[in-house]
Enzyme design. Structure first.
Site, PDB file in Angstrom:
ATOM      1  N   ARG A 233       0.841  -1.187   0.000  1.00  0.00           N
ATOM      2  CA  ARG A 233       0.000   0.000   0.000  1.00  0.00           C
ATOM      3  C   ARG A 233       0.879   1.240   0.000  1.00  0.00           C
ATOM      4  O   ARG A 233       1.891   1.308   0.705  1.00  0.00           O
ATOM      5  CB  ARG A 233      -0.924   0.024   1.223  1.00  0.00           C
ATOM      6  CG  ARG A 233      -2.060  -0.987   1.157  1.00  0.00           C
ATOM      7  CD  ARG A 233      -3.079  -0.627   0.078  1.00  0.00           C
ATOM      8  NE  ARG A 233      -4.209  -1.546   0.048  1.00  0.00           N
ATOM      9  CZ  ARG A 233      -4.267  -2.653  -0.696  1.00  0.00           C
ATOM     10  NH1 ARG A 233      -3.220  -2.985  -1.454  1.00  0.00           N
ATOM     11  NH2 ARG A 233      -5.340  -3.408  -0.695  1.00  0.00           N
ATOM     12  N   GLU A 262      -2.509   7.609  -4.930  1.00  0.00           N
ATOM     13  CA  GLU A 262      -2.811   7.015  -6.240  1.00  0.00           C
ATOM     14  C   GLU A 262      -4.274   7.117  -6.639  1.00  0.00           C
ATOM     15  O   GLU A 262      -4.608   7.018  -7.826  1.00  0.00           O
ATOM     16  CB  GLU A 262      -2.390   5.545  -6.263  1.00  0.00           C
ATOM     17  CG  GLU A 262      -3.211   4.643  -5.364  1.00  0.00           C
ATOM     18  CD  GLU A 262      -2.689   3.203  -5.394  1.00  0.00           C
ATOM     19  OE1 GLU A 262      -3.489   2.307  -5.667  1.00  0.00           O
ATOM     20  OE2 GLU A 262      -1.486   2.986  -5.137  1.00  0.00           O
ATOM     21  N   HIS A 294      -0.185  -0.258  -9.624  1.00  0.00           N
ATOM     22  CA  HIS A 294      -0.920  -1.178  -8.750  1.00  0.00           C
ATOM     23  C   HIS A 294      -1.354  -2.438  -9.509  1.00  0.00           C
ATOM     24  O   HIS A 294      -2.529  -2.832  -9.480  1.00  0.00           O
ATOM     25  CB  HIS A 294      -2.148  -0.474  -8.155  1.00  0.00           C
ATOM     26  CG  HIS A 294      -2.563  -1.039  -6.826  1.00  0.00           C
ATOM     27  ND1 HIS A 294      -2.981  -0.259  -5.774  1.00  0.00           N
ATOM     28  CD2 HIS A 294      -2.642  -2.315  -6.374  1.00  0.00           C
ATOM     29  CE1 HIS A 294      -3.302  -1.020  -4.738  1.00  0.00           C
ATOM     30  NE2 HIS A 294      -3.102  -2.280  -5.078  1.00  0.00           N
TER      31      HIS A 294
END
Length: 331
Positions: A233, A262, A294
């Site tokens: 994360r 993000e 991601h």
């Protein structure tokens, strides 16, 4: 019953439609759930969301007012959901508690090796028929030290690969993983792990206790020539502090599949827009930094398991059953 799924990627759509076939109809949208798009869900009892959805108080209130009673998140993480507000509104919330740990662990190693062996720079050069080796020297991983922050399923999978490279293994977690200790991992305080590791990788969940786990002092504690990888994360790293260290010429390489700001950027095409995030804009200019969007979880195996679990969560909700995936039970 028709289910509304937000933030569905093109590769993901046929898998979702196939998985729900014979159970429920599903409407897939490529837009992400936020305050502007939440009204689309009016009339849908069940909404499925992606990891970058905004499920804060305002969005939850809009969904609730529109009749939504169940949120099926297609991810393990749920730091984007205000669970207390969801409970107050009487909404059931479920997530995916497990999917292939190998997808993320293997991608973390992909990032580590890519920055170590300068793969992006080498590929760019050869496309221009520049075959020089200047500036492309990497290092053997064999015999060096891997520091694994978080030794759950993904951290364990990463550790097994590191063991295969013949690395010294250091770990940090609230509890030791016997499988990792059997591989020779030594659990040490975080400060020692950062000071001694040639490769530092993050595999802990994002929660108040781990917010900016890698802050300015932690970055200062790392070796100047270390490699830092984050496929967990974005909020685990203080990105502004990282940029400051990179400007000082520190670190052999940094591989980031996540970024603390993000939301509203990752999974979207921003190539024709001016990026207002100065920190991210500066970050991607460093030649020893590799940023991906991601995608560590994004394999056929993992996505298939995520969708299968999501279908199961929906069926459990409809049947009044409760599983380990439920974060807020049906009221």
């Amino acid at each position: 019953m028709e289910i509304l799924a937000f933030g569905v990627q093109a590769d993901e759509k046929p898998l979702i439609e196939r998985a729900f076939h014979g159970h429920h109809d599903v409407r897939c949208l490529d837009v992400f759930l936020n305050e502007d798009t939440a009204p689309i869900a009016a009339g849908y009892e069940i909404v499925s969301t992606s990891v970058n959805a905004d499920l804060g108080p305002r969005v939850l209130e809009i969904l609730s007012a529109g009749g939504t009673r169940m949120i099926a998140q297609r991810s393990t993480g749920f730091n984007n959901i205000d669970l207390k507000v969801a409970e107050r509104l009487g909404m059931t919330v479920a997530r995916v508690s497990y999917y292939s740990p190998y997808s993320v662990a293997e991608f973390a190693w992909t990032l580590a090796m890519a920055v170590n062996r300068r793969i992006v720079r080498a590929s760019t050069r050869t496309r221009d028929f520049d075959f020089r080796l200047d500036g492309l020297m990497g290092r053997d991983m064999h015999g060096r030290t891997a520091g694994v922050l978080g030794t759950g399923k993904i951290g364990e999978a990463f550790t097994r690969i590191a063991h295969g490279f013949g690395m010294r293994l250091l770990g940090w977690d609230i509890a030791e993983n016997p499988a990792c200790t059997e591989l020779g991992m030594k659990y040490v305080p975080k400060e020692q792990l950062l000071a001694e590791s040639d490769l530092v990788t993050l595999h802990v969940p994002l929660m108040p206790q781990t917010q900016r786990l890698i802050d300015a002092p932690a970055l200062k504690a790392m070796k100047d020539d270390a490699i830092l990888v984050n496929s967990s994360r974005g909020g685990l790293i203080d990105t502004a502090a990282l940029v400051a260290e990179l400007r000082e010429g520190r670190f052999t390489g940094v591989g980031l599949d996540v970024y603390e700001a993000e939301a509203g950027l990752f999974f979207l095409d921003k190539s024709l827009e001016a990026i207002e995030d100065d920190t991210l804009a500066r970050l991607v200019t460093f030649p020893n930094v590799l940023v991906t969007s991601h995608q560590a979880y994004y394999t056929e195996d993992a996505v298939g398991q995520i969708i299968e679990a999501t279908v199961g969560n929906v069926l459990d909700y409809r049947a009044g059953r409760r599983s380990e995936n439920v974060l807020v039970p049906r009221s």
